[in-house]
Enzyme design. Structure first.
Site, PDB file in Angstrom:
ATOM      1  CG  HIS A 185      36.020  71.243  29.173  1.00  0.00           C
ATOM      2  ND1 HIS A 185      34.647  71.356  29.198  1.00  0.00           N
ATOM      3  CD2 HIS A 185      36.437  71.482  30.440  1.00  0.00           C
ATOM      4  CE1 HIS A 185      34.252  71.661  30.439  1.00  0.00           C
ATOM      5  NE2 HIS A 185      35.319  71.719  31.206  1.00  0.00           N
TER       6      HIS A 185
ATOM      7  CG  ASP B  81      37.736  74.558  32.546  1.00  0.00           C
ATOM      8  OD1 ASP B  81      38.414  74.399  31.512  1.00  0.00           O
ATOM      9  OD2 ASP B  81      36.486  74.573  32.525  1.00  0.00           O
ATOM     10  CD  GLU B  82      33.848  72.277  34.717  1.00  0.00           C
ATOM     11  OE1 GLU B  82      32.889  72.446  35.478  1.00  0.00           O
ATOM     12  OE2 GLU B  82      33.722  72.219  33.474  1.00  0.00           O
ATOM     13  CB  VAL B  83      41.428  68.068  35.046  1.00  0.00           C
ATOM     14  CG1 VAL B  83      42.069  66.704  34.814  1.00  0.00           C
ATOM     15  CG2 VAL B  83      42.018  69.110  34.096  1.00  0.00           C
TER      16      VAL B  83
ATOM     17  CG  ASP C  96      38.843  74.947  37.407  1.00  0.00           C
ATOM     18  OD1 ASP C  96      38.674  76.155  37.145  1.00  0.00           O
ATOM     19  OD2 ASP C  96      37.901  74.130  37.463  1.00  0.00           O
TER      20      ASP C  96
END
Length: 586
Positions: free
Chosen positions: A273, A341-343, A392
């Protein structure tokens, strides 16, 4: 004296109070309706009849702690509110205005520990009593800390009504929250929110006894925080000069929140992000400015705006330390949210050095571990902060830290958002403190359809493609977390569901979240309220009655009234039903 559950009458806008007999009172004590949100833990009444007393035009809060700037501001603020609000209830409470008791002229305030700092776990308990007879009307508010006193002042303000104002008398409230962390997350990166909208949200939070504003301040879409330690990130990565938060803006928000007993926790999400960082530092960001969902390969991001910090680039850590140092100087709270998160593996693989690292036997998990190991100790040791990460970092389906030793539970808090109670249990079972933000219950942006555009599935006039519901037959309409989370869905969530007593003790509380792909200041009030109020009560006093039954039916009546009062206070909360119900049902 033994606690005795007492069910009060079932009229609209009635508080069905689990009366706890903390003091002796007559068996003929009246069945009284009040409307305080969140519902207090304990309410007791004295005397054979329900009364209210006028509020004196010269009413004042007797505050012996004038040196406490935040409590003094709160006392002055609530004095004005009590005298000037003059709220007209949808259904007036069944209280007889006393003709013999004198007007209530003051509130005596006492605090056990006036120096208690505002931080996680601070005692927010209070006791409020209002008594009246033919010779005097007396109100007293005692609290463990100034922050508990603020919660009691809010309760007093909700006991007042009418023009001229009157307040319930013969009442004693003993109150405290079930969970110490009751928060609201606002994403100010995807769309910008002017400071005035943030302040209005914080004000609404204080009315609902929420105590944490989680400021998700940066993301891939923009970097609106102007940091003297890294100014180019905002100068190049914001949406424009009038869509930035200056240090003065941040100090104003933090001060405003402190005045209302609300902590401000900043979040700087990394290493994922971070596309917006590439505007100032392209050399440290992989896959920047690429199409997010290429037709010939895996997606590079969860949504448009591609870019992740490169863990193999030494300059990455210089910039990150500058950012974190600047953030810590502006936000005094002991918690700092570092995202993680969300790598996306495919994004990292766009970089030649990372491809070589992987070809040599390295893994994506090792890359994330490398980043965490280089940044987390700086946050904990150099900045003296407790780190908060999204779940995550340990539970990611594609990339995660495989060595729990990198994340000691003593200085790490994890925030859940996937798989409802299941991930909460996995993390608490591993010994981590947890903040719950399940997307199944607490994501307030869900159910508004797709926003990316160019989706031909919307052009279906009579039905969806067979076997692929979208617009019809229970389809999600393009919202990944559909359906819309109604206030009752929020209210009914039990955030410790399925946990042992030891695991439940590690749940700090919860946060509703407004991600802002389709929200900004023009719509935020309706997106947040009264659904955030539903969580506020569930985390303050629970969502069950004295017999353990869910109390959403009774809460519906009170939430009608509370929503109406919020609107009168300048919060554009959405209605929950037609006004026919409160104005016609007896």
């Amino acid at each position: 004296m033994e606690s005795t559950p007492t069910i009060l009458f079932f009229l609209p806008f009635v508080v069905v109070v689990n009366v706890i007999s903390l003091v002796s009172f007559s068996d003929a004590a009246p069945l009284i309706e009040i409307n305080v949100w969140p519902k207090p833990i304990s309410v007791s009444w004295s005397g054979p009849a329900a009364i209210a007393v006028p509020l004196s035009p010269s009413f004042r809060v007797v505050n012996p702690y004038s040196e406490h700037p935040y409590l003094s501001a709160a006392a002055a603020r609530y004095t004005r509110l009590l005298l000037l609000e003059r709220y007209r209830p949808l259904r007036p409470p069944h209280l007889n205005l006393s003709s013999s008791a004198p007007p209530l002229s003051s509130l005596a305030l006492s605090v056990v520990d006036p120096s208690a700092p505002l931080r996680h776990g601070v005692d927010e308990s209070y006791t409020l009593s209002i008594t009246a007879n033919t010779s005097s009307s007396v109100s007293e508010l005692s609290a463990a800390t100034p922050w508990g006193a603020m919660r009691g002042l809010e309760t007093l303000s909700q006991l007042a009504y009418g023009n001229p104002p009157a307040v319930a008398a013969g009442i004693r409230i003993e109150d405290r929250p079930l969970f110490p962390h009751r928060g609201l997350l606002l994403d100010t990166s995807r769309n910008f929110y002017p400071v005035r909208d943030i302040l209005r949200t914080i004000r609404a939070m204080s009315h609902n006894k929420l105590n944490v504003f989680h400021w998700h301040i940066t993301d891939s879409q923009s970097f609106p925080l102007l940091l003297p330690s890294a100014p180019q990130l905002a100068l190049r990565g914001s949406y424009g000069p009038d869509m930035r938060y200056s240090p003065a803006d941040v100090r104003r928000v933090v001060r405003y929140a402190m005045n209302r007993g609300i902590r401000v926790i900043p979040e700087i999400d990394a290493p994922g992000h971070t596309a917006s960082w590439a505007e100032a530092y392209p050399e440290i960001v992989t896959c920047a400015k690429k199409f997010w969902s290429p037709p010939d390969g895996p997606a590079l991001a969860a949504e448009p705006g591609t870019g992740q910090l490169n863990p193999l680039e030494p300059e990455t850590y210089e910039v990150v330390r500058d950012v974190l140092r600047g953030v810590a100087s502006l936000f005094p709270d002991p918690f700092l949210h570092a995202g993680a998160d969300e790598v996306n593996p495919a994004c990292w693989e766009q970089d030649l050095a990372i491809r070589r690292f992987l070809a040599g036997g390295g893994t994506h998990d090792q890359l994330l571990g490398m980043f965490v190991n280089a940044t987390r100790p700086f946050i904990v040791s150099a900045l003296n902060r407790t780190v908060v990460y999204w779940e995550d970092v340990l539970l990611g389906s594609t990339v995660k830290v495989v060595s729990p030793g990198l994340l000691p539970p003593e200085t790490t808090v994890l925030q859940t958002w996937n798989n409802g109670p299941n991930n909460t249990k996995r993390l608490t079972a591993a010994g981590y403190r947890v903040i719950v933000s399940s997307s199944d219950f607490y994501y307030l942006d869900c159910g508004f359809g797709d926003w990316v555009g160019n989706d031909s599935r919307y052009d279906r006039q009579t039905g969806d493609e067979p076997g692929r519901p979208f617009n019809y037959a229970g389809g999600d309409g393009g919202s990944w977390c559909a359906p819309f989370k109604s206030w009752q869905r929020v209210y009914d969530y039990d955030i410790t569901h399925g946990l042992s007593a030891a695991e439940a003790a590690l749940v700090l509380g919860g946060e509703v979240a407004l991600w802002s792909e389709q929200a900004d200041g023009a719509v935020m009030d309706g997106r947040l309220w009264p659904r955030a109020a539903a969580m506020a009560e569930a985390l303050w006093s629970g969502n069950r009655d004295g017999d353990g039954r869910k109390r959403y039916a009774e809460a519906t009546d009170r939430l009608h009234e509370w929503r109406q009062r919020m609107v009168s206070r300048g919060i554009a909360a959405e209605p929950i039903q037609p006004l026919w119900r409160p104005t016609h049902m007896k």
